[in-house]
Motif scaffolding. Structure first.
Motif, mmCIF file in Angstrom:
data_model
loop_
_atom_site.group_PDB
_atom_site.id
_atom_site.type_symbol
_atom_site.label_atom_id
_atom_site.label_comp_id
_atom_site.label_asym_id
_atom_site.label_seq_id
_atom_site.Cartn_x
_atom_site.Cartn_y
_atom_site.Cartn_z
ATOM 1 N N GLY A 43 0.779 -1.267 0.025
ATOM 2 C CA GLY A 43 0.162 -0.049 -0.024
ATOM 3 C C GLY A 43 1.016 1.249 0.070
ATOM 4 N N PRO A 44 0.064 2.243 -0.105
ATOM 5 C CA PRO A 44 0.880 3.752 -0.016
ATOM 6 C C PRO A 44 1.501 3.937 1.229
ATOM 7 C CG PRO A 44 -1.515 4.023 0.080
ATOM 8 C CD PRO A 44 -1.305 2.533 -0.383
ATOM 9 N N ASN A 45 1.140 3.389 2.261
ATOM 10 C CA ASN A 45 1.695 3.794 3.552
ATOM 11 C C ASN A 45 2.138 2.737 4.441
ATOM 12 O OD1 ASN A 45 1.281 6.872 3.290
ATOM 13 N ND2 ASN A 45 -1.068 5.993 3.469
ATOM 14 N N PRO A 46 3.010 2.000 3.836
ATOM 15 C CA PRO A 46 3.477 0.600 4.488
ATOM 16 C C PRO A 46 4.203 0.862 5.819
ATOM 17 C CG PRO A 46 5.102 1.068 2.751
ATOM 18 C CD PRO A 46 4.044 2.191 2.736
ATOM 19 N N ILE A 47 4.508 1.855 6.294
ATOM 20 C CA ILE A 47 5.088 2.222 7.376
ATOM 21 C C ILE A 47 4.363 2.320 8.614
ATOM 22 C CG2 ILE A 47 7.025 3.542 8.840
ATOM 23 C CD1 ILE A 47 8.396 1.695 6.422
ATOM 24 N N PHE A 48 4.384 1.595 9.790
ATOM 25 C CA PHE A 48 3.736 1.901 11.044
ATOM 26 C C PHE A 48 4.637 1.872 12.014
ATOM 27 C CE2 PHE A 48 3.336 -2.491 10.168
ATOM 28 C CZ PHE A 48 3.369 -3.011 11.563
ATOM 29 N N HIS A 49 4.165 2.174 13.525
ATOM 30 C CA HIS A 49 4.926 2.022 14.640
ATOM 31 C C HIS A 49 4.292 1.116 15.559
ATOM 32 C CE1 HIS A 49 6.429 5.737 12.695
ATOM 33 N NE2 HIS A 49 7.586 5.132 13.310
ATOM 34 N N ARG A 50 5.060 0.209 16.233
ATOM 35 C CA ARG A 50 4.720 -0.852 16.944
ATOM 36 C C ARG A 50 5.319 -0.674 18.339
ATOM 37 N NH1 ARG A 50 5.354 -5.775 14.532
ATOM 38 N NH2 ARG A 50 3.108 -5.888 14.112
ATOM 39 N N HIS A 51 4.290 -0.542 19.485
ATOM 40 C CA HIS A 51 4.694 -0.600 20.882
ATOM 41 C C HIS A 51 3.770 -1.519 21.718
ATOM 42 C CE1 HIS A 51 5.105 1.366 24.890
ATOM 43 N NE2 HIS A 51 3.631 1.047 24.965
ATOM 44 N N TRP A 52 4.858 -2.331 22.222
ATOM 45 C CA TRP A 52 4.132 -3.306 22.963
ATOM 46 C C TRP A 52 4.045 -2.751 24.411
ATOM 47 C CZ3 TRP A 52 7.948 -8.414 22.921
ATOM 48 C CH2 TRP A 52 7.989 -8.856 21.467
ATOM 49 N N SER A 53 2.762 -3.678 25.012
ATOM 50 C CA SER A 53 2.370 -3.125 26.346
ATOM 51 C C SER A 53 3.469 -2.852 27.573
ATOM 52 C CB SER A 53 1.046 -3.482 26.720
ATOM 53 O OG SER A 53 1.375 -5.066 26.786
ATOM 54 N N GLU A 54 4.406 -4.035 27.424
ATOM 55 C CA GLU A 54 5.367 -3.931 28.075
ATOM 56 C C GLU A 54 6.628 -3.174 28.190
ATOM 57 O OE1 GLU A 54 3.197 -8.034 27.120
ATOM 58 O OE2 GLU A 54 4.616 -6.392 26.004
ATOM 59 N N TRP A 55 6.486 -2.243 27.055
ATOM 60 C CA TRP A 55 7.686 -1.304 26.840
ATOM 61 C C TRP A 55 7.357 -0.132 27.727
ATOM 62 C CZ3 TRP A 55 8.382 -1.817 20.809
ATOM 63 C CH2 TRP A 55 9.039 -2.940 20.302
ATOM 64 N N PRO A 56 8.356 0.672 28.072
ATOM 65 C CA PRO A 56 7.876 2.076 28.598
ATOM 66 C C PRO A 56 7.405 3.165 27.533
ATOM 67 C CG PRO A 56 10.426 1.200 28.738
ATOM 68 C CD PRO A 56 9.834 0.430 27.864
ATOM 69 N N GLU A 57 6.393 3.855 28.314
ATOM 70 C CA GLU A 57 5.825 4.766 27.277
ATOM 71 C C GLU A 57 6.642 5.665 26.283
ATOM 72 O OE1 GLU A 57 2.340 6.359 26.217
ATOM 73 O OE2 GLU A 57 2.342 5.130 27.834
ATOM 74 N N GLY A 58 6.063 5.581 25.038
ATOM 75 C CA GLY A 58 7.149 6.261 23.993
ATOM 76 C C GLY A 58 8.095 5.470 23.331
ATOM 77 N N VAL A 59 8.324 4.160 23.535
ATOM 78 C CA VAL A 59 9.203 3.364 22.774
ATOM 79 C C VAL A 59 8.218 2.585 21.865
ATOM 80 C CG1 VAL A 59 10.620 1.401 23.025
ATOM 81 C CG2 VAL A 59 10.815 3.006 24.840
ATOM 82 N N GLU A 60 8.870 2.788 20.604
ATOM 83 C CA GLU A 60 8.313 2.383 19.517
ATOM 84 C C GLU A 60 9.251 1.605 18.561
ATOM 85 O OE1 GLU A 60 4.220 5.109 18.917
ATOM 86 O OE2 GLU A 60 5.932 5.616 17.647
ATOM 87 N N ALA A 61 8.936 0.743 17.847
ATOM 88 C CA ALA A 61 9.609 0.157 16.862
ATOM 89 C C ALA A 61 8.981 0.365 15.350
ATOM 90 C CB ALA A 61 9.911 -1.239 16.912
ATOM 91 N N GLU A 62 9.913 1.167 14.419
ATOM 92 C CA GLU A 62 9.263 1.148 13.153
ATOM 93 C C GLU A 62 9.310 -0.186 12.438
ATOM 94 O OE1 GLU A 62 10.355 4.958 10.454
ATOM 95 O OE2 GLU A 62 11.342 3.191 9.618
ATOM 96 N N SER A 63 7.924 -0.113 12.041
ATOM 97 C CA SER A 63 7.745 -1.525 11.197
ATOM 98 C C SER A 63 6.982 -1.341 9.763
ATOM 99 C CB SER A 63 6.511 -2.274 12.046
ATOM 100 O OG SER A 63 6.996 -2.385 13.246
ATOM 101 N N ILE A 64 7.355 -2.297 8.886
ATOM 102 C CA ILE A 64 6.892 -2.203 7.543
ATOM 103 C C ILE A 64 6.060 -3.496 7.286
ATOM 104 C CG2 ILE A 64 8.893 -3.173 6.569
ATOM 105 C CD1 ILE A 64 8.562 -1.065 4.068
ATOM 106 N N ARG A 65 4.669 -2.968 6.501
ATOM 107 C CA ARG A 65 3.990 -3.887 5.922
ATOM 108 C C ARG A 65 4.403 -4.443 4.692
ATOM 109 N NH1 ARG A 65 0.302 -1.182 8.928
ATOM 110 N NH2 ARG A 65 0.175 0.413 7.132
ATOM 111 N N LEU A 66 4.529 -5.981 4.370
ATOM 112 C CA LEU A 66 5.001 -6.266 2.879
ATOM 113 C C LEU A 66 3.894 -7.185 2.439
ATOM 114 C CD1 LEU A 66 8.645 -6.857 4.017
ATOM 115 C CD2 LEU A 66 7.720 -5.087 2.740
ATOM 116 N N ARG A 67 3.724 -7.221 1.112
ATOM 117 C CA ARG A 67 2.875 -8.045 0.295
ATOM 118 C C ARG A 67 3.642 -8.843 -0.752
ATOM 119 N NH1 ARG A 67 -2.532 -8.533 -0.315
ATOM 120 N NH2 ARG A 67 -3.013 -6.928 1.294
ATOM 121 N N LEU A 68 3.378 -9.947 -1.022
ATOM 122 C CA LEU A 68 3.716 -10.789 -2.155
ATOM 123 C C LEU A 68 2.423 -11.215 -2.964
ATOM 124 C CD1 LEU A 68 5.950 -12.583 -3.528
ATOM 125 C CD2 LEU A 68 5.188 -14.486 -2.185
#
Length: 182
Positions: free
Chosen positions: A152-177
């Motif tokens: 899609g046009p906006n494949p990047i999103f940010h993931r935050h696990w509930s166990e992580w400190p507030e404000g900590v995120e991992a940049e993620s990407i959605r992929l398709r085959l």
């Protein structure tokens, strides 16, 4: 399924509920090895055994091990040691892959290829979707080599696990085959 390629004899089978401890351990070790990145604010502690053993994460991991018509998880073993996994879930016209990991010490022996082949057979003609962290360059390169593209046009999103400190995120990407004709 059995394979003997350059070393370990690997047996692959469908997951069972009693695999939860070995599955948790495999994912924890591979996350810690693969996703830790101090520069991105993702220290090892975010992927600790304690984090993987929270009630929420254990429920998620147990759900991955459920074998039903619309979901299969294959596990690769070297003797009694779990060294690889992949979950394929039917999501309407798509098939989602998640929990695709091979112990770093076992990479390069064709285990990942065997697991992906099984998941692809389950996916059939459906597009395959997945996501991963953007700083995981080795895995991203592997997916791109397999034909995955940004979804899609906006494949990047940010993931935050509930166990992580507030404000900590991992940049993620959605992929398709893409597999569908037309």
């Amino acid at each position: 399924t059995s394979t003997k390629e350059q070393g370990p004899e690997i047996n692959i089978r469908l997951a069972q509920a009693e695999d939860i401890k070995a599955y948790t351990d495999l994912l924890q070790r591979t996350y810690e090895d693969t996703y830790t990145n101090e520069k991105k604010g993702l220290p090892k502690e975010l992927f600790s055994k304690e984090v993987f053993n929270t009630e929420y994460n254990q429920e998620y991991l147990r759900d991955n091990l459920r074998i039903v018509d619309d979901q299969k998880t294959w596990l690769a073993f070297d003797g009694e040691k779990l060294v690889g996994s992949v979950t394929a879930t039917s999501k309407g016209e798509d098939c989602e892959f998640r929990g695709f990991y091979v112990d770093p010490a076992y990479q390069g022996h064709g285990i990942g290829k065997k697991l992906v082949d099984l998941a692809n057979t389950f996916a059939g003609n459906r597009d395959v979707v997945l996501d991963t962290y953007t700083h995981n360059e080795k895995t991203l390169a592997m997916y791109r080599k397999l034909g995955f593209e940004d979804d899609g046009p906006n494949p990047i999103f940010h993931r935050h696990w509930s166990e992580w400190p507030e404000g900590v995120e991992a940049e993620s990407i959605r992929l398709r085959l893409k597999r569908k004709k037309g």
